[in-house]
Enzyme design. Structure first.
Site, PDB file in Angstrom:
ATOM      1  N   ASP A  37      -7.922  -5.307  -0.079  1.00 23.09           N
ATOM      2  CA  ASP A  37      -8.417  -6.209  -1.132  1.00 23.09           C
ATOM      3  C   ASP A  37      -8.085  -7.670  -0.886  1.00 23.09           C
ATOM      4  O   ASP A  37      -8.559  -8.532  -1.614  1.00 23.09           O
ATOM      5  CB  ASP A  37      -7.832  -5.774  -2.485  1.00 23.09           C
ATOM      6  N   HIS A  41       0.855  -1.193   0.000  1.00 19.53           N
ATOM      7  CA  HIS A  41       0.000   0.000   0.000  1.00 19.53           C
ATOM      8  C   HIS A  41       0.889   1.241   0.000  1.00 19.53           C
ATOM      9  O   HIS A  41       1.952   1.255   0.622  1.00 19.53           O
ATOM     10  CB  HIS A  41      -0.892   0.021   1.257  1.00 19.53           C
TER      11      HIS A  41
HETATM   12  C1  SDX Z   1      -6.152  -0.033  -3.028  1.00 21.26           C
HETATM   13  O1  SDX Z   1      -4.370   4.552  -2.208  1.00 21.26           O
HETATM   14  C2  SDX Z   1      -5.249   3.904  -1.578  1.00 21.26           C
HETATM   15  O2  SDX Z   1      -5.646   4.254  -0.491  1.00 21.26           O
HETATM   16  C3  SDX Z   1      -5.832   2.698  -2.301  1.00 21.26           C
HETATM   17  C4  SDX Z   1      -6.854   1.883  -1.533  1.00 21.26           C
HETATM   18  C5  SDX Z   1      -8.114   2.673  -1.287  1.00 21.26           C
HETATM   19  O3  SDX Z   1      -8.833   2.348  -0.319  1.00 21.26           O
HETATM   20  O4  SDX Z   1      -8.453   3.544  -2.124  1.00 21.26           O
HETATM   21  O5  SDX Z   1      -6.313   1.496  -0.291  1.00 21.26           O
HETATM   22  C6  SDX Z   1      -7.277   0.640  -2.307  1.00 21.26           C
HETATM   23  O6  SDX Z   1      -5.932   0.276  -4.163  1.00 21.26           O
HETATM   24  C7  SDX Z   1      -5.309  -1.032  -2.271  1.00 21.26           C
HETATM   25  C8  SDX Z   1      -4.102  -1.562  -3.125  1.00 21.26           C
HETATM   26  C9  SDX Z   1      -4.605  -2.684  -4.032  1.00 21.26           C
HETATM   27  N1  SDX Z   1      -3.559  -3.054  -4.982  1.00 21.26           N
HETATM   28  C10 SDX Z   1      -2.903  -4.244  -4.904  1.00 21.26           C
HETATM   29  O7  SDX Z   1      -3.087  -5.075  -4.016  1.00 21.26           O
HETATM   30  C11 SDX Z   1      -1.929  -4.469  -6.046  1.00 21.26           C
HETATM   31  C12 SDX Z   1      -0.590  -4.983  -5.484  1.00 21.26           C
HETATM   32  N2  SDX Z   1       0.028  -3.886  -4.735  1.00 21.26           N
HETATM   33  C13 SDX Z   1       0.915  -3.045  -5.468  1.00 21.26           C
HETATM   34  O8  SDX Z   1       0.901  -3.011  -6.819  1.00 21.26           O
HETATM   35  C14 SDX Z   1       1.434  -1.815  -4.725  1.00 21.26           C
HETATM   36  O9  SDX Z   1       1.730  -2.203  -3.451  1.00 21.26           O
HETATM   37  C15 SDX Z   1       0.523  -0.611  -4.698  1.00 21.26           C
HETATM   38  C16 SDX Z   1       0.085  -0.213  -6.062  1.00 21.26           C
HETATM   39  C17 SDX Z   1      -0.657  -0.869  -3.848  1.00 21.26           C
HETATM   40  C18 SDX Z   1       1.334   0.529  -4.057  1.00 21.26           C
HETATM   41  O10 SDX Z   1       2.292   0.888  -4.954  1.00 21.26           O
HETATM   42  P1  SDX Z   1       3.453   1.947  -4.564  1.00 21.26           P
HETATM   43  O11 SDX Z   1       3.173   2.646  -3.309  1.00 21.26           O
HETATM   44  O12 SDX Z   1       3.730   2.758  -5.788  1.00 21.26           O
HETATM   45  O13 SDX Z   1       4.646   1.015  -4.239  1.00 21.26           O
HETATM   46  P2  SDX Z   1       5.609   0.422  -5.333  1.00 21.26           P
HETATM   47  O14 SDX Z   1       4.797  -0.187  -6.446  1.00 21.26           O
HETATM   48  O15 SDX Z   1       6.629   1.451  -5.657  1.00 21.26           O
HETATM   49  O16 SDX Z   1       6.245  -0.765  -4.495  1.00 21.26           O
HETATM   50  C19 SDX Z   1       7.359  -0.529  -3.652  1.00 21.26           C
HETATM   51  C20 SDX Z   1       8.217  -1.758  -3.845  1.00 21.26           C
HETATM   52  C21 SDX Z   1       8.538  -2.015  -5.326  1.00 21.26           C
HETATM   53  O17 SDX Z   1       9.785  -2.686  -5.350  1.00 21.26           O
HETATM   54  P3  SDX Z   1      11.113  -1.777  -5.759  1.00 21.26           P
HETATM   55  O18 SDX Z   1      10.803  -1.133  -7.100  1.00 21.26           O
HETATM   56  O19 SDX Z   1      11.250  -0.750  -4.659  1.00 21.26           O
HETATM   57  O20 SDX Z   1      12.227  -2.783  -5.819  1.00 21.26           O
HETATM   58  O21 SDX Z   1       7.491  -2.922  -3.394  1.00 21.26           O
HETATM   59  C22 SDX Z   1       7.274  -3.818  -4.485  1.00 21.26           C
HETATM   60  C23 SDX Z   1       7.491  -3.010  -5.773  1.00 21.26           C
HETATM   61  O22 SDX Z   1       7.962  -3.865  -6.809  1.00 21.26           O
HETATM   62  N3  SDX Z   1       5.884  -4.262  -4.382  1.00 21.26           N
HETATM   63  C24 SDX Z   1       5.487  -5.531  -4.526  1.00 21.26           C
HETATM   64  C25 SDX Z   1       4.104  -5.493  -4.305  1.00 21.26           C
HETATM   65  N4  SDX Z   1       3.715  -4.235  -4.040  1.00 21.26           N
HETATM   66  C26 SDX Z   1       4.813  -3.474  -4.094  1.00 21.26           C
HETATM   67  N5  SDX Z   1       6.176  -6.662  -4.818  1.00 21.26           N
HETATM   68  C27 SDX Z   1       5.411  -7.789  -4.882  1.00 21.26           C
HETATM   69  N6  SDX Z   1       4.074  -7.842  -4.672  1.00 21.26           N
HETATM   70  C28 SDX Z   1       3.394  -6.720  -4.382  1.00 21.26           C
HETATM   71  N7  SDX Z   1       2.083  -6.756  -4.162  1.00 21.26           N
END
Ligand code: SDX
Length: 428
Positions: free
Chosen positions: A363, A306
């Protein structure tokens, strides 16, 4: 002396006013930065950028705190109802007895949609994703209500709010009925908001249908958990579209589209499909945790991570218990729940997830509950949209009413070609 921060750029010093929120959040006001220094800031994804002042929802990502208008999400889930929380978010206070009665009356009596709207459905394939139907119909609803487009007329805004809150469950249920080729079930004014929705979803015209009150209560609580989440992607979209003074229907339709993305509200559908994939692959959770950690592998553990919560998502904590309760009520043994629990256990011990602070989010468990209730996977993001609607409305209304609001128009750092002369085709 006002609270100021100092910026030194190219040897010159600039003073940036410091703003502090009611919960101690600190912001640097850069609204005059470009005029004073010629410089802008750059923050792809806006992880460090506040778009507005807001009094609606407070999140603390480190402490796992979520409050709507100061009320703890745990208290609201225990004591309130979704419609009452919608009133709280949109009007800023829990309704009095009289206000509650009036609020319920208005929303109950706007729940039908114009019969002509069904003709939209007839044109779409039965396999259409319900989020495509929802965004299209929300926008199309406005064609019937040109009498309430004026975003600065409180009466027109109020009736648009009633119409959207009242009609979204009907539109959502009709989208489902379309996908299964069954007749639409009209709303029933004698039922509560969530009960009415469950009946429109699962009743058949051929027999009476009793909504299970425990499921209605569980879904009502889940809708409360989804009701707002400050400046997330879809809410920021609603604010951005609304900042051009687009009407509420158009702004919410844009929010539905943003929510559909698999990184946002579409994640609950992706979580279920991911759990089914792992289960089909012999429940080999370790393999998928390894894939999620592999930089060269696009696979992500949906339902984890998140932008704000870097400790735990308080909604996931509540939903994990709700999932167990609903499955028990229904006497359902869903093997996917075991896969989810095993995945959570392994991921929370894995250094990669610990270091990147990736915890189960809202989720992760919601899909298991929806599946147990009988919703098809494609309907999961629609349920998220139903829950988030009061938040979108509240944030749009706060934006429209705020004297600080200007049309959203970010800047950029240009990295393209410098000026060059046109070369005629004959010379290329
Ligand atoms: C919602 O914003 C909100 O409040 C949203 C929400 C709401 O109520 O409105 O809470 C609802 O959208 C919840 C999130 C649902 N999405 C997912 O479950 C999809 C999987 N999660 C990710 O794609 C990610 O964690 C996000 C999109 C939720 C957050 O993305 P960020 O903050 O941009 O973080 P990032 O993608 O930069 O990740 C940081 C690191 C990265 O690695 P590096 O590039 O630093 O090496 O963590 C890794 C990412 O690759 N990473 C994951 C991961 N999520 C982040 N690696 C594996 N699996 C994952 N799920």
């Amino acid at each position: 002396m006002a609270d100021m921060a100092k910026l030194i750029l190219d040897g010159k010093e600039y003073q940036l006013p410091v703003v502090r929120g009611s919960e101690g959040e600190v912001g640097l006001d850069i609204s005059k930065l470009r005029a004073q220094s010629g410089a802008i800031t750059l923050d792809p994804g806006f992880g460090n950028t506040g778009a507005c002042n807001s009094a609606i929802t407070f999140l603390d990502g480190e402490q796992g705190i979520l409050r709507y208008r100061g009320y703890k999400i745990e208290d609201l889930c225990k004591n309130s109802t979704f419609l009452e929380v919608a009133h709280l978010l949109i009007n800023g206070a829990l309704p009095t007895g009289e206000q509650n009665k009036e609020w319920h009356h208005h929303i109950t009596h706007h729940s039908m949609i114009k019969e002509d709207i069904k003709r939209y459905w007839d044109a779409w394939p039965q396999t259409a994703h319900p989020m495509a139907l929802l965004s299209s119909v929300v926008s199309a609803l406005s064609t019937f209500y040109e009498d309430s487009f004026d975003v600065f007329d409180p009466r027109q805004v109020e009736i648009s709010i009633h119409r959207l809150l009242a009609k979204i469950p009907t539109v959502a249920a009709y989208a489902y009925k379309k996908s299964v080729g069954q007749p639409y079930i009209y709303p029933k004014n004698s039922l509560g908001y969530t009960e009415n929705f469950l009946r429109m979803m699962f009743a058949m015209p051929t027999e009476d249908y009793e909504v299970n009150p425990i499921l209605a209560q569980a879904l009502d609580q889940i809708l409360i958990l989804h009701a707002d989440h400050e400046q997330n992607c879809s809410t920021s979209t609603v604010r951005m579209v609304g900042s051009s003074h687009a009407n509420l229907f158009a702004s919410v339709a844009a929010g539905v589209c943003a929510l559909w993305g698999p990184l946002h509200g579409g994640a609950n559908q992706e979580v279920l499909e991911m759990l089914e994939l792992i289960q089909k692959d012999g429940g080999n959770v370790d393999k998928y945790v390894a894939k999620a950690k592999d930089k060269d592998d696009h696979f992500r553990l949906y339902g984890f991570g998140h932008r704000v919560y870097k400790n735990f998502d308080p909604r996931a904590t509540i939903l994990k218990e709700t999932a167990k309760g609903v499955l028990k009520t229904l006497g359902v043994q869903d093997p996917l729940l075991e896969v989810a629990q095993k995945l959570e256990e392994i991921a929370l011990k894995d250094p990669y997830f610990i270091e990147k602070k990736l915890y189960p989010n809202v989720d992760f468990y919601s899909g298991i509950i929806y599946k147990a209730m009988g919703f098809p996977t494609k309907m999961f993001p629609v349920l998220f949209a139903m829950g988030r609607l009061p938040g979108w409305i509240a944030q749009w209304k706060e934006m429209i009413e705020s004297p600080e609001t200007k049309i959203g128009r970010p800047r950029q750092i240009y990295t393209g070609a410098n000026v060059r002369e046109y070369v005629p085709l004959s010379k290329r």
